[in-house]
Design an enzyme around this catalytic site. Structure first.
Site, short mmCIF file in Angstrom:
data_model
loop_
_atom_site.label_atom_id
_atom_site.label_comp_id
_atom_site.label_asym_id
_atom_site.label_seq_id
_atom_site.Cartn_x
_atom_site.Cartn_y
_atom_site.Cartn_z
N THR A 167 83.55 50.43 88.80
CA THR A 167 83.52 50.35 87.33
C THR A 167 84.51 51.34 86.72
O THR A 167 84.85 52.34 87.34
CB THR A 167 82.10 50.66 86.78
N ARG A 195 73.06 38.59 89.06
CA ARG A 195 72.69 40.01 88.89
C ARG A 195 73.44 40.63 87.71
O ARG A 195 74.64 40.44 87.54
CB ARG A 195 73.03 40.77 90.17
N VAL A 196 72.73 41.36 86.87
CA VAL A 196 73.36 42.07 85.76
C VAL A 196 73.19 43.57 86.01
O VAL A 196 72.08 44.03 86.28
CB VAL A 196 72.69 41.70 84.41
N GLY A 197 74.28 44.30 85.93
CA GLY A 197 74.22 45.75 86.11
C GLY A 197 74.11 46.46 84.77
O GLY A 197 73.76 45.86 83.74
N ASP A 198 74.41 47.74 84.79
CA ASP A 198 74.26 48.57 83.60
C ASP A 198 75.44 48.48 82.63
O ASP A 198 75.29 48.70 81.43
CB ASP A 198 74.07 50.04 84.00
N GLY A 219 78.68 53.72 88.90
CA GLY A 219 77.76 53.97 90.00
C GLY A 219 76.66 52.93 90.05
O GLY A 219 76.83 51.80 89.57
N HIS A 220 75.53 53.32 90.60
CA HIS A 220 74.44 52.40 90.89
C HIS A 220 73.73 51.96 89.59
O HIS A 220 72.87 52.68 89.06
CB HIS A 220 73.47 53.10 91.83
N GLY A 221 74.11 50.79 89.09
CA GLY A 221 73.68 50.36 87.76
C GLY A 221 72.19 50.27 87.57
O GLY A 221 71.68 50.55 86.47
N1 GLY Z 1 77.75 50.33 87.49
C1 GLY Z 1 78.19 49.03 87.75
C2 GLY Z 1 77.14 48.12 88.20
O1 GLY Z 1 76.14 48.57 88.73
O2 GLY Z 1 77.31 46.93 88.07
#
Ligand code: GLY
Length: 317
Positions: A167, A195-198, A219-221
């Site tokens: 990202t 899947r939808v991230g942050d 990072g980990h959304g």
């Molecule tokens: N931070 C990006 C995602 O998790 O999609």
């Protein structure tokens, strides 16, 4: 005046800074900066060249947020348009709606005149196929060939397996003190379809309050989605915390609430998150859960990469 960005946004920050200096609208300058990263075929976590979902389809997410007007635009799961942040900006400009996803987002992009193109580069396609044949090996697929190209692709794939989320985030402040920010991504590599991230979610992957500051994340959304990290960090700056302290307090909150299946033997998150904060007074900070990460900064002293402060000194085991 200042522009900050994630480690992969050094040139993007410089471009945004130049445009802000030339009196371009702040949010437009931020999006133009991010577009550089969306154009880069070697940035496999954003835009053109981004790694696809598990079906081999590249889908992009982005959001823009303007502090002065407190308006935003968010686009989720966009296909065949690399400049997803520009589509999000058009949504903010043209519509009362703030979020579009899937086919509706695709149709909106066409209606705005964005031409369709194939976003899956040959390298990204080969990485996806190698992932299938290595990590999804079953009775269907034979192991990958053992040639030099495969060895090199395997090195890249291993890196992504360790840090599956990339990202780009960029935030700017103009001479009037207004703030704006943008986050753009292709999401977790080989993500589950849908899947939808942050990144396109206000309060999670980005947030700005013109009175207090802005925060955005890579990072980990899922961790940001469950903790509203960007909103929390900006809220804490509004309570008087410095960007550094607000970022650290947010990461502590995330770490305390990490699910049991995402912690190491010491109880620390086994994923990573990086937060980029820009306060109303112009102070900034980059913080991360662990490891060596950097924040790009452009201001009157020039452009540079600075170290993000980690919450945990040791790398994730
Ligand atoms: N931070 C990006 C995602 O998790 O999609």
């Amino acid at each position: 005046m200042k522009v900050i960005a994630s480690h992969n946004g050094l040139q993007a920050a410089q471009k945004a800074w130049n445009l802000i200096q030339q009196s371009h609208p702040l949010i437009e300058a931020c999006v133009e900066g991010v577009s550089l990263v969306e154009d880069d075929p070697d940035e496999h976590t954003v835009g053109y060249g981004g790694l696809p979902n598990e079906q081999g389809e590249v889908t992009l997410d982005a959001a823009v947020m303007d502090g002065r007007t407190h308006r935003g635009g968010s686009i989720i799961g966009l296909r065949e348009v690399r400049h997803v942040s520009k589509v999000a900006l058009e949504l903010m400009r043209q519509s009362r709606r703030v979020m579009l996803h899937g086919e509706g987002a695709d149709q909106f992009a066409r209606a705005c005149g964005f031409p369709p193109e194939n976003l899956l580069t040959e390298k990204a396609r080969k990485l996806w196929r190698l992932w299938k044949r290595t990590y999804q090996a079953n009775q269907e697929w034979l192991p990958a060939d053992e040639d030099e190209e495969t060895r090199q692709l395997m090195q890249i794939l291993t890196k992504f397996y360790r840090h599956p989320a990339g990202t780009v985030h960029l935030a700017g402040q103009n001479a009037d003190g207004d703030l704006a920010c943008v986050t753009s991504t292709s999401g977790h590599c080989f993500k589950t379809r849908g899947r939808v991230g942050d990144s396109p979610i206000f309060g999670a992957g980005l947030y700005v309050d013109n009175d207090h500051g802005s925060c955005g994340s890579i990072g980990h959304g899922e961790a940001n989605l469950l903790n509203c990290s960007s909103f929390l960090a900006v809220h804490l700056m509004g309570q008087g915390m410095s960007p550094r302290d607000a970022g650290m307090a947010t990461l502590e909150h995330v770490a305390r609430h990490a699910p049991t299946f995402e912690v190491d033997k010491l109880g620390r998150p086994n994923f990573n998150l990086q937060l980029y904060l820009l306060a109303k007074d112009g102070a900034h900070a980059g913080v991360c859960l662990c490891g060596n990460w950097q924040i790009a900064v452009t201001d009157q002293d020039g452009s540079r990469l600075e170290t993000c402060e980690p919450l945990h000194s040791a790398d994730v085991p």
